[in-house]
Design a protein around this motif. Structure first.
Motif, PDB file in Angstrom:
ATOM      1  N   LEU A   1       0.796  -1.221   0.000  1.00 47.32           N
ATOM      2  CA  LEU A   1       0.000   0.000   0.000  1.00 47.32           C
ATOM      3  C   LEU A   1       0.832   1.276   0.000  1.00 47.32           C
ATOM      4  N   LEU A   2       1.901   1.277   0.768  1.00 49.97           N
ATOM      5  CA  LEU A   2       2.649   2.510   0.974  1.00 49.97           C
ATOM      6  C   LEU A   2       3.215   3.110  -0.318  1.00 49.97           C
ATOM      7  N   PRO A   3       3.762   2.313  -1.254  1.00 52.29           N
ATOM      8  CA  PRO A   3       4.278   2.941  -2.475  1.00 52.29           C
ATOM      9  C   PRO A   3       3.224   3.735  -3.246  1.00 52.29           C
ATOM     10  N   ARG A   4       2.009   3.198  -3.363  1.00 52.22           N
ATOM     11  CA  ARG A   4       0.950   3.924  -4.080  1.00 52.22           C
ATOM     12  C   ARG A   4       0.518   5.163  -3.318  1.00 52.22           C
ATOM     13  N   MET A   5       0.429   5.043  -1.980  1.00 54.05           N
ATOM     14  CA  MET A   5       0.079   6.215  -1.179  1.00 54.05           C
ATOM     15  C   MET A   5       1.113   7.315  -1.345  1.00 54.05           C
ATOM     16  N   LEU A   6       2.371   6.935  -1.273  1.00 51.43           N
ATOM     17  CA  LEU A   6       3.448   7.917  -1.372  1.00 51.43           C
ATOM     18  C   LEU A   6       3.430   8.612  -2.722  1.00 51.43           C
ATOM     19  N   ALA A   7       3.238   7.850  -3.786  1.00 47.58           N
ATOM     20  CA  ALA A   7       3.205   8.448  -5.119  1.00 47.58           C
ATOM     21  C   ALA A   7       2.055   9.434  -5.245  1.00 47.58           C
ATOM     22  N   HIS A   8       0.889   9.069  -4.724  1.00 45.76           N
ATOM     23  CA  HIS A   8      -0.269   9.964  -4.790  1.00 45.76           C
ATOM     24  C   HIS A   8      -0.035  11.232  -3.983  1.00 45.76           C
ATOM     25  N   VAL A   9       0.460  11.066  -2.758  1.00 43.38           N
ATOM     26  CA  VAL A   9       0.667  12.234  -1.892  1.00 43.38           C
ATOM     27  C   VAL A   9       1.734  13.160  -2.463  1.00 43.38           C
ATOM     28  N   ARG A  10       2.799  12.609  -2.994  1.00 42.56           N
ATOM     29  CA  ARG A  10       3.844  13.463  -3.576  1.00 42.56           C
ATOM     30  C   ARG A  10       3.316  14.267  -4.760  1.00 42.56           C
ATOM     31  N   ALA A  11       2.388  13.676  -5.501  1.00 37.94           N
ATOM     32  CA  ALA A  11       1.830  14.386  -6.655  1.00 37.94           C
ATOM     33  C   ALA A  11       0.796  15.428  -6.243  1.00 37.94           C
ATOM     34  N   GLN A  12      -0.021  15.114  -5.236  1.00 34.02           N
ATOM     35  CA  GLN A  12      -1.117  16.006  -4.870  1.00 34.02           C
ATOM     36  C   GLN A  12      -0.802  16.917  -3.692  1.00 34.02           C
ATOM     37  N   ALA A  13       0.103  16.509  -2.831  1.00 34.01           N
ATOM     38  CA  ALA A  13       0.386  17.262  -1.603  1.00 34.01           C
ATOM     39  C   ALA A  13       1.890  17.241  -1.333  1.00 34.01           C
ATOM     40  N   PRO A  14       2.665  17.996  -2.108  1.00 32.66           N
ATOM     41  CA  PRO A  14       4.127  17.910  -2.000  1.00 32.66           C
ATOM     42  C   PRO A  14       4.687  18.338  -0.650  1.00 32.66           C
ATOM     43  N   GLY A  15       3.914  19.092   0.127  1.00 36.10           N
ATOM     44  CA  GLY A  15       4.390  19.514   1.442  1.00 36.10           C
ATOM     45  C   GLY A  15       4.013  18.570   2.562  1.00 36.10           C
TER      46      GLY A  15
END
Length: 301
Positions: A112-126
């Protein structure tokens, strides 16, 4: 100085409406109350403000000068209360600077974590993500705010914890693609005859142990691991079998090019859910994080 006592909210609503419609009957209809009830409320308001407020005339209930003076402050109070009831601290993922801590198993670190991280980095970089263990402190961490979410099969979490089901998990077995004694389909007989890798960790491990007891299967455990780290490489380079939930099993199989087989005996399925404390149910950042998890993993197979 004594505190100022404000009228009940219902009395302020009555005053505001009566000032506009000038009719006790119409006010009663609009507020869903009986006319005698509205008359009683108006009497309380008059006593509280020490003024008649409205005088009956042929054209309706006419406001007194005191009512004319008070209607502005009354409506300011009502508007402030409406804004208070609708208040929500905004959370803009594109500009937010915040850390979220998520309790999860090491299997979820892989699946789960890789997909979460990719999404968050794209939508919420901070936004920063911290992964924490699921253990006996998880419930306390959710209550205190030390952790924002727990994702997994965590049936022991107590009261005050909300939950949302994401997907169901069944069980599979992993083997070397070139296993010398296995055919395309793993049979129960072959399962019982081969050596195994046991995983001590995992929130569903107890379900597997219960199934083994129920089916009277005693595995020849050659290796026990504390978690899933390194499991794919071990299966790829040995003739051992691993039994594990489908999500982590299929992920390890793709990465390590090993074979996936249906488990040859029944093991209870279990639900993977996200959990959060009631204290943070309406908090905007927590709501955003939960929506991300539901969007990414809700109803996943």
């Amino acid at each position: 100085m004594e505190p100022i006592e404000l009228p009940d909210l219902k009395l302020l609503q009555l005053f505001d409406l009566l000032y506009d419609v000038r009719s006790v009957t119409r006010v009663a209809e609009q507020l869903g109350q009986s006319q005698p009830t509205i008359s009683i409320w108006l009497g309380r308001l008059r006593a509280h403000l020490q003024d008649p407020l409205f005088i009956r005339t042929p054209s309706g209930m006419a406001p007194t000068p005191q009512a004319d003076a008070l209607i502005g402050p009354c409506r300011e109070i009502l508007e402030s209360l409406r804004r208070f009831a609708a208040w929500e601290i905004a959370f803009d993922p594109s500009t937010a600077k915040r850390r979220f801590r998520i309790c999860m198993t090491d299997a979820s670190h892989i699946t789960l974590l890789p997909r979460m991280l990719a999404h968050v980095r794209a939508q919420a970089p901070g936004v920063r993500l911290d992964a924490a263990r699921i253990d006996g402190n998880t419930e306390r961490a959710l209550e205190s705010g030390e952790a924002d979410l727990a994702i997994g099969h965590v049936p022991w979490l107590g009261g005050g914890i909300y939950q949302q089901q994401l997907y169901m998990q069944d069980w599979v077995c992993l083997t070397n693609r070139s296993h010398p004694r296995l055919r395309a389909k793993l049979s129960r007989k072959q399962y019982c005859a081969e050596g195994h890798v046991a995983i001590a960790a995992g929130t569903g491990a107890q379900l597997l142990e219960q199934a083994l007891l129920r089916e009277h299967i005693e595995r020849d455990v050659v290796l026990e691991l504390p978690g899933f780290l390194g499991l794919g490489s071990i299966i790829k380079t040995t003739d051992l079998i691993a039994t594990l939930p489908r999500n982590i099993g299929e992920t390890l199989a793709r990465v390590n090019d090993v074979a996936v087989h249906p488990c040859p005996f029944p093991v209870d399925r279990f639900a993977v859910r996200q959990h959060w404390h009631a204290r943070y149910h309406h908090e905007a950042g927590n709501r955003w994080l939960r929506s991300v998890v539901a969007q990414l993993f809700g109803n996943a197979s």
